[in-house]
Design an enzyme around this catalytic site. Structure first.
Site, mmCIF file in Angstrom:
data_model
loop_
_atom_site.group_PDB
_atom_site.id
_atom_site.type_symbol
_atom_site.label_atom_id
_atom_site.label_comp_id
_atom_site.label_asym_id
_atom_site.label_seq_id
_atom_site.Cartn_x
_atom_site.Cartn_y
_atom_site.Cartn_z
ATOM 1 C CD GLU A 264 -2.841 -1.216 2.325
ATOM 2 O OE1 GLU A 264 -2.648 -0.666 3.285
ATOM 3 O OE2 GLU A 264 -3.844 -1.768 2.205
ATOM 4 C CG ASP A 343 -7.327 -5.484 5.775
ATOM 5 O OD1 ASP A 343 -6.655 -5.546 6.737
ATOM 6 O OD2 ASP A 343 -7.493 -4.425 5.129
ATOM 7 C CD GLU A 371 -9.460 -1.315 8.579
ATOM 8 O OE1 GLU A 371 -8.582 -1.728 8.988
ATOM 9 O OE2 GLU A 371 -9.351 -0.629 7.344
#
Ligand code: GCU
Length: 642
Positions: A264, A343, A371
């Site tokens: 990323e 993820d 998250e």
């Protein structure tokens, strides 16, 4: 401390210790910490620290070998904890505190307690400077950073010390103090700002917590002014060696580096045609003289994928990148692997990388910050999920035994309740206790946390609200392991096609006939074959694949019948109605506890429940409508789908 929640260590928890006569033997910084704790409890409850003679509790340090183990026994009306290291004595002390009255009743044989995993770490994704998109704490849902304020380390570290105390009391022994995405300001913590890290490390050291730092792979260029960060370049290696020497001069017990490389947008060894083993080993070599460790993250994948290309599979990436490097990593390099291949979704299989690299030290990374599991606005106690991961046997041996370290992304900020949602404190506590003892029953840990935090009266109600909350969340969000379906960017709330035509590699492929990702070896991406037996075979076929992971591994028609006997489409409808009903029931139980829980805590949770319910209904309606419109199959029970 003024205005800050005591979490699971309210004064009352120290009543038993605080009313006794305690004998403390030994010397050293952590013995001083234990003595301060006992003094504080006695000042509150009238007990006494005695220099010798008759006592109810003996806390004895017998050496100083750095061990975290301790022995516990109760005989002839006396409770005794011994340890050969200061950290062991501290853990033993908190063991007594957790036991409460039971520590001073009956008798119990001398037993030794030691942690299964040597390193139990929290990674803070905290930025020093507030990031324009991610804010101060990336994926943080509990306010600003505990460590950094107004662009620098906090001057007053009392709160950091209180944090260290909470962590030590549940078994955590390491903290990384900054985000794995290392921005410009944060890169400098390694060099000219190391004194700020040292100040934080000093506060955490009081409770035996070692400090780690996330560093940028490009630091030699960005900070050192070198022309390259090539890990095989002598100048680069010398730069890291020198800088690391200065880090240790400032922080003698520094734990080591955490690195997100070639992931990323973070820089990494690929830019120089080098492998991740080359990159990790260079840092390992710099840390080695001081006993430090590099945690090298395996979260490496192509985030610029073409959604049209159904052969590329993000789930495969970590295994494909790292398995060929097995045996090449230095002994003080630890490969840090997310527990699932994607993820931190509410449901994923265990990463096939875990167990596939017997010649490499391994850290398993969990995500306490929620998250993808409700962002600390929804109740979602993750203990059962983490326990499933730790007990999973990729190839006969449980994950907990394959791992050398357990890491969680922290869910803590400068919020009064530490974690925003007061009930999210349980995730922090459960992480620590499971890291210490991975085969512990997560429900016993939950009960322990509830008893410490709330006392006995509301315990049954709090348990009812929390014990099934992960499965409830799973029910009203993305179905059967398919994942994502979240709003892009911030990842809160539903958006079924939010990532469907994006470059991120997170697709569900729903069409009018069916849904799911074919990851079989026979007709799909081949991901299922990355597992050892029996899992490669179990996951390969929709007939044997567990229901909860079906859409992760297979693209099936809506009429496909699950092991549960329901069709996929009916399962989607039913779970989404049930999930909301369960959340509504939990809210009612919480409301009924109003007189049994302190007012502020009760109000904060009640307020979060309002949002959870709103959001859960939104999830239910969007998911059900989406699949009803795609499939045209009506709900067998004729409920309203908008
Ligand atoms: C997720 C998360 C990012 C984070 C990344 C990581 O993708 O959304 O914010 O940086 O994980 O673990 O590195």
């Amino acid at each position: 401390m003024q205005g800050v929640d005591d979490a699971w260590l309210p004064d009352g928890v120290f009543r038993q210790v605080g009313t006794r006569r305690t004998l403390i033997r030994g010397a050293g910084p952590l013995v001083d910490t234990v003595r301060r704790e006992v003094d504080r409890a006695c000042a509150r409850f009238g007990g006494r620290v005695v220099p010798h003679g008759d006592s109810d509790l003996v806390l004895e340090l017998t050496g100083e070998d750095g061990s975290e183990a301790f022995t516990y026994e109760r005989r002839d009306g006396r409770t005794t904890v011994t340890a050969s290291g200061g950290a062991g004595l501290l853990h033993g002390f908190f063991h007594v505190v957790r036991l409460g009255a039971a520590a001073f009743e009956g008798s119990s044989e001398r037993r030794s307690h030691r942690s299964e995993l040597a390193l139990r770490m929290l990674d803070h994704w905290d930025n020093v400077a507030v990031h324009p998109v991610m804010g101060q704490v990336e994926r943080g849902y509990a306010g600003g950073s505990l460590f950094w304020e107004d662009g620098r380390a906090r001057g007053d570290l009392e709160r950091v010390m209180a944090y260290g105390r909470l962590l030590a009391s549940c078994g955590i022994n390491a903290v990384a103090v900054n985000n794995v995405n290392v921005h410009e300001t944060e890169a400098r913590l390694l060099t000219d700002r190391i004194a700020e890290v040292a100040a934080i490390a000093g506060a955490l050291r009081e409770y035996g917590i070692r400090t780690h730092l996330s560093v940028s792979f490009a630091a030699p260029v960005v900070l050192g002014g070198l022309a390259t960060a090539d890990p095989l370049d002598e100048g680069v290696r010398a730069w890291w060696a020198e800088v690391t020497g200065r880090v240790y001069a400032a922080i003698p017990d520094f734990g080591g580096y955490v690195v997100k490389a070639d992931s990323e947008e973070q820089p990494g060894p690929f830019a120089y045609g080098r492998t991740h083993a080359d990159g990790a080993n260079m840092l390992a070599a710099a840390l080695e003289p001081y006993g430090g460790t590099v945690h090298w993250r395996a979260f490496v994948y192509d985030h610029r994928q073409d959604w049209r290309d159904r052969t590329t599979d993000r789930a495969r990436a970590a295994y494909d990148h790292f398995v060929p490097l097995d045996g090449q990593f230095a002994s003080n390099a630890v490969l840090q692997v997310k527990h699932g291949p994607m993820d931190f979704q509410v449901r994923e299989p265990v990463s096939p990388l875990i167990g596939a690299m017997p010649g490499t030290r391994l850290a398993v990374e969990l995500q306490a910050t929620q998250e993808y599991t409700g962002q600390q606005r929804h109740v979602c106690w993750l203990g059962p999920m983490w326990s499933e991961v730790l007990r999973f046997r990729p190839d006969g041996t449980p994950v907990a035994e394959l791992a050398n370290a357990l890491v969680a992304v922290s869910n803590v900020g400068d919020d009064r309740f530490w974690t925003g949602h007061p009930l999210a404190q349980a995730n922090l506590y459960t992480f620590g206790r499971l890291a210490w003892q991975p085969d512990a029953d997560p429900l016993e840990i939950l009960d322990e946390w509830i008893r410490l935090t709330f006392g006995p009266e509301p315990a049954a109600g709090v348990r009812a609200v929390m014990e099934g909350s992960w499965r409830t969340y799973e029910k009203y969000t993305a179905p059967l392991g398919v994942g994502f379906m979240v709003q892009p960017g911030h990842h809160y709330g539903p958006s079924v096609d939010g990532y469907e035509y994006s470059p991120w590699g997170t697709y569900h492929f729903a069409d009018r006939d069916g849904v799911g990702v074919d990851r079989s070896a026979a007709t799909g991406t081949g991901y299922a074959a990355q597992y050892a037996k029996p899992w490669a075979e179990v996951y390969e076929s929709p007939e044997t694949c567990p229901d909860e992971l079906l859409l992760f591994f297979h693209h099936v028609p809506y009429g496909h019948v699950l092991h549960s006997g329901k069709t996929v489409i009916q399962h989607i409808y039913d779970t989404h109605f049930e999930g909301v009903e369960e959340a509504e029931a939990a809210r009612r139980v919480w409301a009924s506890l109003v007189d049994l829980v302190d007012a502020e805590r009760h109000a904060r949770v009640a307020e979060r429940f309002e949002e959870q319910l709103r959001s859960a209904r939104e999830w239910r309606d969007q998911i059900n409508s989406y699949f009803f419109r795609k499939s045209g199959v009506p709900d067998a029970r004729g409920r309203r789908i908008p």
